[in-house]
Scaffold this active site. Structure first.
Site, PDB file in Angstrom:
ATOM      1  N   PHE A 117       0.872  -1.176   0.000  1.00 45.85           N
ATOM      2  CA  PHE A 117       0.000   0.000   0.000  1.00 45.85           C
ATOM      3  C   PHE A 117       0.916   1.235   0.000  1.00 45.85           C
ATOM      4  O   PHE A 117       1.823   1.341   0.825  1.00 45.85           O
ATOM      5  CB  PHE A 117      -0.895  -0.018   1.234  1.00 45.85           C
ATOM      6  CG  PHE A 117      -2.017   0.964   1.133  1.00 45.85           C
ATOM      7  CD1 PHE A 117      -3.185   0.645   0.460  1.00 45.85           C
ATOM      8  CD2 PHE A 117      -1.911   2.221   1.706  1.00 45.85           C
ATOM      9  CE1 PHE A 117      -4.213   1.556   0.343  1.00 45.85           C
ATOM     10  CE2 PHE A 117      -2.944   3.149   1.594  1.00 45.85           C
ATOM     11  CZ  PHE A 117      -4.101   2.813   0.912  1.00 45.85           C
ATOM     12  N   ASP A 198       1.245  -5.326   8.353  1.00 47.38           N
ATOM     13  CA  ASP A 198       0.130  -4.419   8.053  1.00 47.38           C
ATOM     14  C   ASP A 198      -1.102  -5.309   7.880  1.00 47.38           C
ATOM     15  O   ASP A 198      -1.224  -6.030   6.881  1.00 47.38           O
ATOM     16  CB  ASP A 198       0.415  -3.625   6.771  1.00 47.38           C
ATOM     17  CG  ASP A 198      -0.736  -2.673   6.420  1.00 47.38           C
ATOM     18  OD1 ASP A 198      -1.843  -2.850   6.961  1.00 47.38           O
ATOM     19  OD2 ASP A 198      -0.526  -1.764   5.590  1.00 47.38           O
ATOM     20  N   TYR A 223     -11.578   0.573  10.092  1.00 46.53           N
ATOM     21  CA  TYR A 223     -12.750   1.101   9.381  1.00 46.53           C
ATOM     22  C   TYR A 223     -13.196   0.216   8.227  1.00 46.53           C
ATOM     23  O   TYR A 223     -14.108   0.569   7.502  1.00 46.53           O
ATOM     24  CB  TYR A 223     -12.497   2.534   8.895  1.00 46.53           C
ATOM     25  CG  TYR A 223     -11.155   2.806   8.259  1.00 46.53           C
ATOM     26  CD1 TYR A 223     -10.856   2.319   6.999  1.00 46.53           C
ATOM     27  CD2 TYR A 223     -10.188   3.565   8.914  1.00 46.53           C
ATOM     28  CE1 TYR A 223      -9.634   2.571   6.404  1.00 46.53           C
ATOM     29  CE2 TYR A 223      -8.954   3.830   8.337  1.00 46.53           C
ATOM     30  CZ  TYR A 223      -8.682   3.322   7.077  1.00 46.53           C
ATOM     31  OH  TYR A 223      -7.460   3.574   6.497  1.00 46.53           O
ATOM     32  N   LYS A 224     -12.512  -0.916   8.020  1.00 46.43           N
ATOM     33  CA  LYS A 224     -12.939  -1.816   6.935  1.00 46.43           C
ATOM     34  C   LYS A 224     -13.905  -2.852   7.531  1.00 46.43           C
ATOM     35  O   LYS A 224     -15.017  -2.507   7.912  1.00 46.43           O
ATOM     36  CB  LYS A 224     -11.723  -2.451   6.278  1.00 46.43           C
ATOM     37  CG  LYS A 224     -10.739  -1.432   5.703  1.00 46.43           C
ATOM     38  CD  LYS A 224      -9.586  -2.124   5.012  1.00 46.43           C
ATOM     39  CE  LYS A 224      -8.450  -1.175   4.685  1.00 46.43           C
ATOM     40  NZ  LYS A 224      -8.772  -0.157   3.686  1.00 46.43           N
ATOM     41  N   ARG A 373     -12.261  -4.665  -7.202  1.00 48.64           N
ATOM     42  CA  ARG A 373     -12.308  -5.481  -5.986  1.00 48.64           C
ATOM     43  C   ARG A 373     -13.760  -5.651  -5.572  1.00 48.64           C
ATOM     44  O   ARG A 373     -14.516  -4.670  -5.503  1.00 48.64           O
ATOM     45  CB  ARG A 373     -11.571  -4.785  -4.832  1.00 48.64           C
ATOM     46  CG  ARG A 373     -10.098  -4.655  -4.989  1.00 48.64           C
ATOM     47  CD  ARG A 373      -9.431  -4.210  -3.688  1.00 48.64           C
ATOM     48  NE  ARG A 373     -10.037  -3.035  -3.070  1.00 48.64           N
ATOM     49  CZ  ARG A 373      -9.534  -2.385  -2.025  1.00 48.64           C
ATOM     50  NH1 ARG A 373      -8.414  -2.823  -1.452  1.00 48.64           N
ATOM     51  NH2 ARG A 373     -10.123  -1.327  -1.524  1.00 48.64           N
TER      52      ARG A 373
END
Ligand SMILES: Cc1ncc(COP(=O)(O)O)c(C=O)c1O
Length: 413
Positions: A117, A198, A223-224, A373
């Site tokens: 990322f 991560d 937050y996912k 995705r």
């Protein structure tokens, strides 16, 4: 498939965006009803108690980071005191680097990977620069052979005697490949390399056993899958064998809580992962987790994973079946242990296809250069929705509906 499904009723716990099939919970999970109640209660406590909320709120704000940290421990398989809710993902990586990147002698290299990322890369490169190191020599990227996944051999080959720290993803953000955290950590340790994981795309999607696997450090967002809300507080794990520790980035919320308000002129850090907090935690961006993590606690990660695997299996199988002819390729690994919670479909027109999908009421996301995705969530996505979403995608690709959109992409998210 939905009918004989033990977790089916949990969908009512989630306040999903209306009239869409929401397959972007791997970017931003929806609000939960219980999370909303906690938010409303926090607002009320703020109104009623003012500053008194730090001690007097139903879940006292002063201890909120530790309270949520303990709930996160269950999700990531940590012991008490090994997880703290704090800051954000990228900042927590900075904290790991400041505190635990200890170059010595010839061991100076930080290893990460070519598909990382970008924010992680920025943080690592920035940190190395600040230390006066030559980034080209001190940052090593594990290559990807296919542009989507990493091979175990390549990961291990990168971990030699020059390496002071590895920063690796539990689940790759674009392809959804899951790495074998336990095995890689053990191999890294055999080469004298600590690993910071991560886990942004892993937490809440796959069962984790960070303590048992001897992971050194981990940082992740909430937050996912965990539905903490936009910009919610992050999570930071430090294995007990690295504790206590003096924080590289210090602040008063890293104090031993019993003495914080004595206002000593020198930091007396907490003896657990709490020492790595810096400033005042964002209460309103934390309390929704009290609701969603309660749901996770009730369900348990094994059940979450079982349903998630059935979902991604259906998705990949249907994609093979109905989308291959339209030029899609499933780039998420097929074997269950190498699969995270989402499925990535590569297609040269991925950007425009994503936009067309959204306009047809299916919310995916696009990740450059060529990936759509699809992120089902084991606690609210139905199998019927997965089937519908793929049918819509097939229809768009077949009719060329997406070609009406201008090239390029729009938004953040
Ligand atoms: C894998 C991964 N790492 C890091 C980040 C950066 O997170 P933050 O913006 O919370 O710092 C994200 C954000 O989505 C991510 O998916």
């Amino acid at each position: 498939m939905d009918r004989d499904d033990a977790l089916r009723d949990l969908r009512q716990e989630f306040l999903l965006p209306e009239d869409v099939i929401y397959l972007d919970g791997n970017s931003l999970g929806p609000l939960t009803k219980r999370g909303q109640e906690h938010l409303e209660r926090a607002a009320l406590d703020w109104r009623r108690l003012g500053v008194g909320g730090w001690q007097g709120a139903e879940v006292p704000w002063f201890h909120l980071a530790e309270t949520i940290g303990a709930m996160l421990s269950d999700v990531v398989g940590a012991l008490p005191g090994e997880v703290i809710a704090t800051a954000q993902t990228t900042l927590n990586l900075h904290q790991v680097l400041q505190t635990f990147y200890r170059p010595s002698g010839d061991r100076r290299v930080v290893v990460t990977e070519a598909l990382a990322f970008p924010s992680d890369l920025y943080a690592i490169a920035g940190h190395l620069e600040r230390r006066g190191l030559d980034v080209r020599r001190s940052l090593r990227l594990i290559p990807s052979r296919d542009g989507h996944t990493l091979a175990a051999d390549d990961i291990l080959a990168a971990l030699d005697d020059d390496v002071a720290l590895a920063v690796l993803p539990g689940v790759l953000y674009r392809s959804g490949q899951a790495l074998a955290i336990g095995e890689i950590t053990a191999a890294a340790h055999a080469r004298g390399v600590p690993v910071a994981w991560d886990l942004s795309h892993a937490v809440g999607a796959i069962p984790l056993a960070l303590h048992r696997d001897e992971a050194d450090f981990a940082f992740f967002c909430t937050y996912k899958y965990l539905c903490g809300g936009p910009g919610a507080i992050g999570g930071l794990f430090v294995h007990r064998r690295h504790l206590p520790v003096r924080p590289g980035m210090a602040g008063w919320f890293g104090s031993d809580k019993a003495r914080q308000f004595d206002m000593p002129m020198e930091l007396g850090p907490a003896d657990d992962a709490g020492a790595l907090q810096v400033g005042t935690p964002p209460v309103l961006s934390s309390v929704p987790l009290l609701g969603s993590l309660e749901i996770y606690r009730e369900v348990g990660m094994e059940a979450v994973r079982r349903r998630s695997l059935r979902q991604t299996e259906l998705l990949a199988a249907m994609a093979d079946d109905v989308l291959r002819e339209q030029g899609f390729q499933v780039v998420t690994p097929r074997s269950p242990e190498a699969r995270g919670g989402h499925v990535a479909l590569a297609h040269p027109e991925a950007a425009r296809l994503s936009r067309a999908l959204k306009d047809r009421g299916v919310v995916p996301d696009f990740r450059p250069p060529d990936v759509v995705r699809l992120g089902p969530h084991p606690l609210y996505t139905t199998f019927r929705e997965i089937a519908q979403a793929l049918t819509v995608l097939r229809d768009i690709a077949r009719t060329g509906e997406h070609l009406r959109y201008p090239e390029g992409r729009e938004e953040v998210g």
